[in-house]
Scaffold this motif. Structure first.
Motif, PDB file in Angstrom:
ATOM      1  N   GLY A 150       3.333   0.941  12.683  1.00  0.00           N
ATOM      2  CA  GLY A 150       1.886   1.188  12.618  1.00  0.00           C
ATOM      3  C   GLY A 150       1.561   2.659  12.457  1.00  0.00           C
ATOM      4  N   LEU A 151       2.297   3.523  13.167  1.00  0.00           N
ATOM      5  CA  LEU A 151       2.076   4.961  13.066  1.00  0.00           C
ATOM      6  C   LEU A 151       2.412   5.479  11.672  1.00  0.00           C
ATOM      7  N   GLU A 152       3.473   4.946  11.080  1.00  0.00           N
ATOM      8  CA  GLU A 152       3.842   5.372   9.729  1.00  0.00           C
ATOM      9  C   GLU A 152       2.770   4.995   8.706  1.00  0.00           C
ATOM     10  N   LEU A 153       2.110   3.861   8.932  1.00  0.00           N
ATOM     11  CA  LEU A 153       1.121   3.362   7.980  1.00  0.00           C
ATOM     12  C   LEU A 153      -0.294   3.876   8.253  1.00  0.00           C
TER      13      LEU A 153
ATOM     14  N   THR B  93      14.442   0.016  11.817  1.00  0.00           N
ATOM     15  CA  THR B  93      14.545   1.176  10.930  1.00  0.00           C
ATOM     16  C   THR B  93      14.280   0.834   9.469  1.00  0.00           C
ATOM     17  N   THR B  94      14.640  -0.367   9.019  1.00  0.00           N
ATOM     18  CA  THR B  94      14.359  -0.739   7.632  1.00  0.00           C
ATOM     19  C   THR B  94      12.861  -0.887   7.404  1.00  0.00           C
ATOM     20  N   MET B  95      12.151  -1.433   8.391  1.00  0.00           N
ATOM     21  CA  MET B  95      10.694  -1.571   8.276  1.00  0.00           C
ATOM     22  C   MET B  95      10.011  -0.206   8.256  1.00  0.00           C
ATOM     23  N   ILE B  96      10.563   0.742   8.986  1.00  0.00           N
ATOM     24  CA  ILE B  96      10.008   2.096   8.963  1.00  0.00           C
ATOM     25  C   ILE B  96      10.194   2.719   7.578  1.00  0.00           C
ATOM     26  N   GLU B  97      11.359   2.475   6.965  1.00  0.00           N
ATOM     27  CA  GLU B  97      11.576   2.964   5.598  1.00  0.00           C
ATOM     28  C   GLU B  97      10.585   2.317   4.630  1.00  0.00           C
ATOM     29  N   LEU B  98      10.292   1.043   4.822  1.00  0.00           N
ATOM     30  CA  LEU B  98       9.299   0.353   3.989  1.00  0.00           C
ATOM     31  C   LEU B  98       7.926   0.989   4.156  1.00  0.00           C
ATOM     32  N   ALA B  99       7.544   1.246   5.392  1.00  0.00           N
ATOM     33  CA  ALA B  99       6.235   1.854   5.652  1.00  0.00           C
ATOM     34  C   ALA B  99       6.123   3.230   4.997  1.00  0.00           C
ATOM     35  N   ARG B 100       7.221   3.961   4.953  1.00  0.00           N
ATOM     36  CA  ARG B 100       7.206   5.325   4.411  1.00  0.00           C
ATOM     37  C   ARG B 100       7.013   5.365   2.898  1.00  0.00           C
ATOM     38  N   ILE B 101       7.394   4.293   2.196  1.00  0.00           N
ATOM     39  CA  ILE B 101       7.274   4.321   0.733  1.00  0.00           C
ATOM     40  C   ILE B 101       6.187   3.380   0.219  1.00  0.00           C
ATOM     41  N   PHE B 102       5.330   2.925   1.115  1.00  0.00           N
ATOM     42  CA  PHE B 102       4.293   1.986   0.704  1.00  0.00           C
ATOM     43  C   PHE B 102       3.362   2.668  -0.301  1.00  0.00           C
ATOM     44  N   PRO B 103       3.145   2.053  -1.477  1.00  0.00           N
ATOM     45  CA  PRO B 103       2.352   2.692  -2.536  1.00  0.00           C
ATOM     46  C   PRO B 103       0.906   2.953  -2.108  1.00  0.00           C
TER      47      PRO B 103
ATOM     48  N   ASP C 128      20.606   4.986   3.072  1.00  0.00           N
ATOM     49  CA  ASP C 128      20.412   4.740   1.644  1.00  0.00           C
ATOM     50  C   ASP C 128      20.255   3.247   1.359  1.00  0.00           C
ATOM     51  N   GLY C 129      21.057   2.432   2.055  1.00  0.00           N
ATOM     52  CA  GLY C 129      20.948   0.987   1.875  1.00  0.00           C
ATOM     53  C   GLY C 129      19.603   0.463   2.335  1.00  0.00           C
ATOM     54  N   LYS C 130      19.118   0.981   3.443  1.00  0.00           N
ATOM     55  CA  LYS C 130      17.821   0.544   3.967  1.00  0.00           C
ATOM     56  C   LYS C 130      16.672   0.992   3.059  1.00  0.00           C
ATOM     57  N   LYS C 131      16.824   2.171   2.443  1.00  0.00           N
ATOM     58  CA  LYS C 131      15.823   2.614   1.479  1.00  0.00           C
ATOM     59  C   LYS C 131      15.795   1.700   0.258  1.00  0.00           C
ATOM     60  N   GLU C 132      16.958   1.248  -0.181  1.00  0.00           N
ATOM     61  CA  GLU C 132      17.030   0.343  -1.327  1.00  0.00           C
ATOM     62  C   GLU C 132      16.367  -0.994  -0.990  1.00  0.00           C
ATOM     63  N   ILE C 133      16.595  -1.496   0.209  1.00  0.00           N
ATOM     64  CA  ILE C 133      15.946  -2.742   0.636  1.00  0.00           C
ATOM     65  C   ILE C 133      14.428  -2.562   0.677  1.00  0.00           C
ATOM     66  N   ALA C 134      13.975  -1.429   1.194  1.00  0.00           N
ATOM     67  CA  ALA C 134      12.545  -1.140   1.259  1.00  0.00           C
ATOM     68  C   ALA C 134      11.933  -1.093  -0.140  1.00  0.00           C
ATOM     69  N   ARG C 135      12.664  -0.496  -1.072  1.00  0.00           N
ATOM     70  CA  ARG C 135      12.178  -0.434  -2.457  1.00  0.00           C
ATOM     71  C   ARG C 135      12.001  -1.838  -3.033  1.00  0.00           C
ATOM     72  N   LYS C 136      12.948  -2.719  -2.750  1.00  0.00           N
ATOM     73  CA  LYS C 136      12.839  -4.102  -3.221  1.00  0.00           C
ATOM     74  C   LYS C 136      11.658  -4.807  -2.562  1.00  0.00           C
ATOM     75  N   ALA C 137      11.447  -4.544  -1.278  1.00  0.00           N
ATOM     76  CA  ALA C 137      10.361  -5.199  -0.544  1.00  0.00           C
ATOM     77  C   ALA C 137       8.999  -4.829  -1.112  1.00  0.00           C
ATOM     78  N   VAL C 138       8.827  -3.565  -1.470  1.00  0.00           N
ATOM     79  CA  VAL C 138       7.560  -3.118  -2.054  1.00  0.00           C
ATOM     80  C   VAL C 138       7.226  -3.923  -3.310  1.00  0.00           C
ATOM     81  N   GLY C 139       8.256  -4.329  -4.037  1.00  0.00           N
ATOM     82  CA  GLY C 139       8.047  -5.105  -5.259  1.00  0.00           C
ATOM     83  C   GLY C 139       7.440  -6.477  -5.024  1.00  0.00           C
ATOM     84  N   LEU C 140       7.465  -6.956  -3.781  1.00  0.00           N
ATOM     85  CA  LEU C 140       6.877  -8.266  -3.461  1.00  0.00           C
ATOM     86  C   LEU C 140       5.402  -8.162  -3.070  1.00  0.00           C
ATOM     87  N   VAL C 141       4.925  -6.938  -2.847  1.00  0.00           N
ATOM     88  CA  VAL C 141       3.569  -6.742  -2.347  1.00  0.00           C
ATOM     89  C   VAL C 141       2.566  -6.724  -3.503  1.00  0.00           C
ATOM     90  N   GLU C 142       1.500  -7.493  -3.344  1.00  0.00           N
ATOM     91  CA  GLU C 142       0.430  -7.523  -4.338  1.00  0.00           C
ATOM     92  C   GLU C 142      -0.866  -7.050  -3.706  1.00  0.00           C
TER      93      GLU C 142
END
Length: 247
Positions: A124-127, A99-109, A74-88
């Protein structure tokens, strides 16, 4: 310290830092390396850790696609959610492994168009199925333990990239020692990633704060953003906010 307490400490350190060395555990617990090796063998036989030469890995780090063993998911998902907010839209991104980067890849808009370079085949596989991302996997020697590519070939490729933003994980972070890791090859790749990006965002669960590994990557001032599972106003992260932008 009782054996049960000692082994619980070992499991806690492995979960937080993904990888631990027998020598470090011996020093922390003030017991012999033989004692630590026996503990690691027993924990491995019980299926709680993955024993490797010189230490051990967390099961979630070694088998990240299993999902069930992910520590502080859950903590890693929260970090991933914050990271997405930096992407333009239109950005060129560098993405590390773990594992946190994998969570980021999974929720990439899906509406974001960007180019991503990664040192992690798993990321790379997740994306790969994302409709609007060009995924570039950097080539190098695949590390069996961390599942990222390392070596001079990777560093050479990174020198030819100028990314807008780098998402980086860490094994240790402190005010005095900066960002650190326990693997020399990984340290060199992470240094190259930071040098290849205009800005760097460090993604770290809060339990790694105020911890130090033996090999330094950079000073904290070399990082632009610190993303944790804490509220940015938390007193636990207050001292870091004077050096880096805390999200």
């Amino acid at each position: 310290m009782l054996k049960e307490e000692r082994q619980q400490h070992i499991i806690s350190q492995i979960n937080i830092h993904n990888k631990v060395l027998s020598t470090d555990l011996s020093a922390q617990l003030n017991v012999s390396e033989d004692t630590i090796r026996r503990d690691l063998n027993e924990l491995a036989e019980l299926g709680k850790i993955v024993k490797v030469y010189g230490g051990a890995l967390s099961k979630s780090f070694h088998y990240p696609f299993s999902g069930r063993e992910i520590y502080n998911k859950d903590g890693k998902k929260e970090i991933a959610r914050k990271a997405v907010g930096l992407v333009e839209d239109g950005m060129v991104l560098l993405v590390g492994g773990g594992t946190t980067m994998i969570e980021l890849a999974r929720i990439f808009p899906e509406n974001i168009h960007c180019t991503i370079f990664t040192i992690s085949p798993l990321v790379g596989l997740e994306l790969a199925e994302h409709p609007n991302i060009a995924v570039n996997l950097l080539a190098g020697q695949l590390a069996a333990n961390s599942h990222i590519v390392t070596g001079s070939q990777v560093i050479s490729q990174l020198s030819e990239i100028k990314a807008d933003l780098c998402f980086l994980g860490t094994n240790g972070i402190s005010i005095t020692h900066g960002i650190s890791d326990s693997d020399w090859e990984v340290v060199q790749v992470k240094k190259a990633m930071i040098n290849s990006a205009s800005k760097t965002a460090l993604l770290s669960i809060s339990e790694k704060l105020d911890s130090m590994q033996k090999m330094k990557i950079c000073n904290l001032s070399a990082i632009d953003y610190l993303l944790t599972d804490l509220d940015p106003q938390s007193v636990l992260i207050e001292k870091y906010a004077s050096i880096v932008s805390v999200i």
